[in-house]
Enzyme design. Structure first.
Site, short mmCIF file in Angstrom:
data_model
loop_
_atom_site.label_atom_id
_atom_site.label_comp_id
_atom_site.label_asym_id
_atom_site.label_seq_id
_atom_site.Cartn_x
_atom_site.Cartn_y
_atom_site.Cartn_z
N ASP A 1 1.51 7.68 -6.41
CA ASP A 1 2.75 7.44 -7.17
C ASP A 1 2.92 8.43 -8.32
OD1 ASP A 1 3.05 5.39 -5.44
OD2 ASP A 1 2.52 3.82 -6.87
N ASP B 1 -1.38 1.53 2.50
CA ASP B 1 -1.17 1.52 1.04
C ASP B 1 -2.02 0.43 0.38
OD1 ASP B 1 -0.05 2.19 -1.42
OD2 ASP B 1 1.76 0.98 -1.12
N GLU C 1 -6.98 0.60 -2.65
CA GLU C 1 -8.07 0.94 -3.60
C GLU C 1 -9.13 -0.16 -3.65
OE1 GLU C 1 -4.78 1.12 -4.21
OE2 GLU C 1 -4.76 3.28 -3.81
O1 MIG Z 1 2.90 -1.28 -6.01
O2 MIG Z 1 5.17 -0.31 -1.15
O3 MIG Z 1 2.19 4.23 -3.50
O4 MIG Z 1 4.48 4.76 -2.03
O5 MIG Z 1 6.53 2.83 -2.13
C1 MIG Z 1 3.67 -0.35 -5.32
C2 MIG Z 1 5.75 0.03 -2.36
C3 MIG Z 1 3.34 -0.38 -3.85
C4 MIG Z 1 2.84 1.97 -3.76
C5 MIG Z 1 2.94 3.21 -2.93
C6 MIG Z 1 4.38 3.60 -2.80
C7 MIG Z 1 5.16 2.48 -2.18
C8 MIG Z 1 5.00 1.21 -3.01
N1 MIG Z 1 3.59 0.87 -3.17
#
Ligand code: MIG
Length: 691
Positions: A422, A309, A312
């Site tokens: 998201d 995660d 980007e």
């Molecule tokens: O700023 O880890 O897309 O699936 O639950 C949010 C917390 C960070 C974004 C991910 C999401 C995840 C969440 N993350």
């Protein structure tokens, strides 16, 4: 045929696996214009031309009529005004009166796609840095262009078979007992489940590769227990590494100079969930190897699945960004602010996240030379996925890892899957989920799906049910929700039995879905296709934006509107409607080509099977390894015999022996009776409808 044209000094992005010679003639189809370092490619659009592609992106399946920007963005509001999501998949397929052609813009920096937006009759693609390779793809059909392109970029990632099982996830599961409870509630009600995820809450202070020893005192023991219950555990890994003296990841990265630096040589620091964090230079091979190895301890506790995660990369703010905002505030504090000052003050803070200023502040090292991040921004997530996939393969050699990522670039389709980020608990995002499937498949991302029920906002029992009815068909089938939103596990809802029944269909279809997934990867094909790809001469099919072809023989058409008890559906040919309530409770209705209003109660959803095709269904199962594919029921509508092939294997070996995995199912029609046989399997043809 594919031809390559180079501009400036293209980076080796890793997207393409077959090296083509660089052509020196003029780029076909486009007029090329240079403006400083920018390069633009423009092409006229006929009134009815369509444009497909762009992988994970907002708006239609036909992308014409809007402006898109390749710029991987952590944006949790996927509204129509947005130009970018988490991925950059720079493939366009043009279809018009004179035929079809495709173009792939292999550029890791920002690229804008003005597709009949500024001028309705023109497409203009602009590379902001002008360092890119353009691949022009010629062919006769849209699907033919896709196959050519996919041959160029290499075979798609395949998950282990159990990766097609249902995944329950939530940002907020904070302890061993949270996970055990969720699993227990599923198992007690016989709601199928294969995997449960751990979001950032499992970590110790959001430090990568750690876990909280108080809330997870015996990680290996918990994982072993859950595994005995046929449940896998899937932790998250974030891109940003906490600045934490004493933490091995931070210390090793610092000692070996693995983190991105600023122009003045200092390591760049940005704030994400762990607070102040540093960013591994994933574009370096040695850094990828190191980071991938860091997965090992988690994998050795029994973890078999990972999601990556924030790659980007997301940056909430940097110290420089924060300082600039404070400075703005100080400047304005002294004066009696005017209304535009108020907005400037607000923006100084609101625009701090994921800012271009920050993306220009740090550097990667490519071939020993510093390259400013913004020039290669869109590669970051892909290279993190590559690191993770390598790390997982090293621990379990010869096995397919289960890994998916939020950010991606073409090339990452070989290393892992992607989820669609998201989304919100909005009906519109159920439809967006379907549309993105089409684009993602073109670009080779086959193992994909969206957060079912919606990530942000509170879901409702009807929305989750309808969304599961689409998720039944997506290879990645995960229910996930944001921290602070309403509980979203199936068993929380009054109509949980309907939801469970939907899952029974999923598990019964896994032999078919797995087969179609492997076939799509093996043949560089799409598992989900816009109707325009299959019926290019059918205007109504070409303009259909809320149905997709699935595999060889099927079409899906989910209900995506609140309170609807049916939907309009267009059949481009005669098809058999299977109106599912569960894997054992469904109606079979032969339907003629044309427009129909289809009634679908809340607990009913359709699958269409093209006339002349059959698809197999297995019996009930609560986890993938329990599916008995040796006894299959065939569904279909025939007027003469047919042969289908079903692919199967051990579900985890890295090497796919495609021919060896195929079973031929021979369906014969004689004197009004259907009979089917397949070596090594019992096949029941009693549900095949005859003309
Ligand atoms: O700023 O880890 O897309 O699936 O639950 C949010 C917390 C960070 C974004 C991910 C999401 C995840 C969440 N993350």
């Amino acid at each position: 045929m594919i031809r390559r044209y180079d501009f400036g000094h293209p980076y080796d992005t890793g997207a393409v696996v077959r090296q083509l010679p660089v052509c020196e003639d003029r780029v076909p189809h486009f007029a090329v214009a240079q403006d400083g370092c920018r390069v633009s490619f423009s092409a006229p659009l006929g009134e009815n031309d369509m444009i497909f592609g762009l992988g994970e992106s907002v708006r239609g399946i036909n992308k014409r009529g809007h402006l898109y920007r390749a710029w991987n963005s952590d944006d949790f509001s996927h509204t129509e005004n947005k130009a970018s999501l988490y991925a950059s998949h720079n493939l366009l397929l043009f279809s018009g009166k004179t035929g079809v052609f495709g173009a792939y813009f292999d550029d890791p920096g920002a690229v804008t796609f003005d597709l009949g937006y500024t001028r309705g009759d023109e497409a203009v693609i602009t590379s902001e840095n002008g360092d890119l390779s353009v691949y022009i793809i010629e062919g006769d059909t849209l699907i033919g262009l896709v196959r050519e392109f996919r041959h160029l970029i290499g075979r798609s990632y395949l998950p282990p078979k159990w990766g097609l099982g249902y995944i329950q996830s939530r940002w907020g599961y904070a302890s061993e007992s949270d996970l055990r409870t969720v699993v227990k509630e599923h198992r007690e009600r016989h709601i199928p489940l294969d995997t449960i995820s751990m979001d950032i809450d499992y970590m110790e202070e959001y430090k990568d590769f750690t876990w909280n020893r108080e809330t997870f005192p015996d990680m290996a023991g918990m994982i072993a227990d859950l595994k005995a219950d046929h449940i896998r555990v899937m932790p998250i890994i974030d891109a940003g590494v906490k600045v934490a003296p004493g933490d091995p990841t931070y210390e090793e990265g610092m000692a070996n100079d693995y983190f991105c630096r600023k122009e003045n040589g200092d390591v760049f620091i940005g704030a994400v969930w762990p607070g102040r964090a540093v960013f591994p230079d994933f574009l370096r091979e040695d850094v990828r190897r190191w980071f991938g190895d860091k997965y090992r301890p988690l994998l050795e506790t029994g973890v078999e699945a990972i999601w990556n995660d924030m790659n980007e990369p997301a940056i909430f703010y940097s110290e420089e960004g924060l300082a600039a905002a404070y400075q703005k505030a100080d400047e304005l504090r002294e004066k009696n602010i005017a209304i535009h000052d108020y907005f400037a003050l607000k923006d100084a803070f609101a625009n701090m996240s994921n800012s271009m200023d920050d993306y220009r502040r740090f550097f990667h090292v490519i071939d020993g030379k510093p390259v400013r991040h913004d020039k290669v921004h869109n590669l970051f997530g892909a290279m993190m996925t590559k690191a993770g996939a390598q790390g997982m393969k090293a621990v379990r050699p010869g096995k397919r890892p289960l890994i998916f990522s939020r950010a991606s670039f073409i090339g990452a389709h070989r290393d892992g899957g992607v989820w669609q980020g998201d989304n919100n608990a909005w009906w519109g995002h159920l439809l967006l989920n379907l549309k993105e499937l089409a684009g993602l498949n073109m670009c080779g991302f086959l193992y994909t799906g969206a957060d079912l029920g919606g990530f942000g906002c509170n879901t409702t029992e009807d929305l989750l049910l309808r969304w599961l009815q689409l998720g039944v068909f997506t290879p990645l089938m995960r229910n996930h929700a944001a921290d602070g939103t309403r509980d979203q596990e199936i068993y929380r809802f009054r109509n949980w039995e309907d939801m469970r029944d939907v899952l029974t269909v999923r598990y019964a279809l896994i032999p078919y879905l797995y087969s179609e997934l492997v076939k799509a990867a093996e043949k560089n094909d799409m598992m989900f296709r816009p109707l325009a790809f299959d019926y290019p001469r059918d205007e109504d099919a070409c303009r259909t934006e809320d149905q997709l072809m699935l595999g060889d023989g099927c079409m899906i058409a989910p209900v995506y509107e609140q309170n609807a008890r049916g939907r309009h559906v267009y059949l481009p040919e005669d098809m058999l409607l299977v109106r599912f309530r569960s894997s054992t409770d469904y109606d079979l209705v032969p339907m003629q080509k044309g427009h129909h209003w289809l009634r679908l109660q809340l607990n009913e959803f359709p699958l269409f099977i093209r006339k002349g095709h059959v698809i197999p269904m297995a019996g009930a199962a609560e986890y993938v390894e329990a599916i008995d594919a040796s006894a299959l029921t065939l569904l279909g509508w025939l007027d003469h015999g047919t042969v289908i092939t079903l692919y199967d294997d051990d579900g985890e070996s890295d090497v796919i022996d495609f021919q060896a995995g195929l079973t031929v199912i021979d369906v014969q029609v004689k004197d009004g009776v259907v009979a089917a046989r397949a070596e090594g399997r019992t096949v029941d043809a009693s549900r095949v409808v005859l003309d």
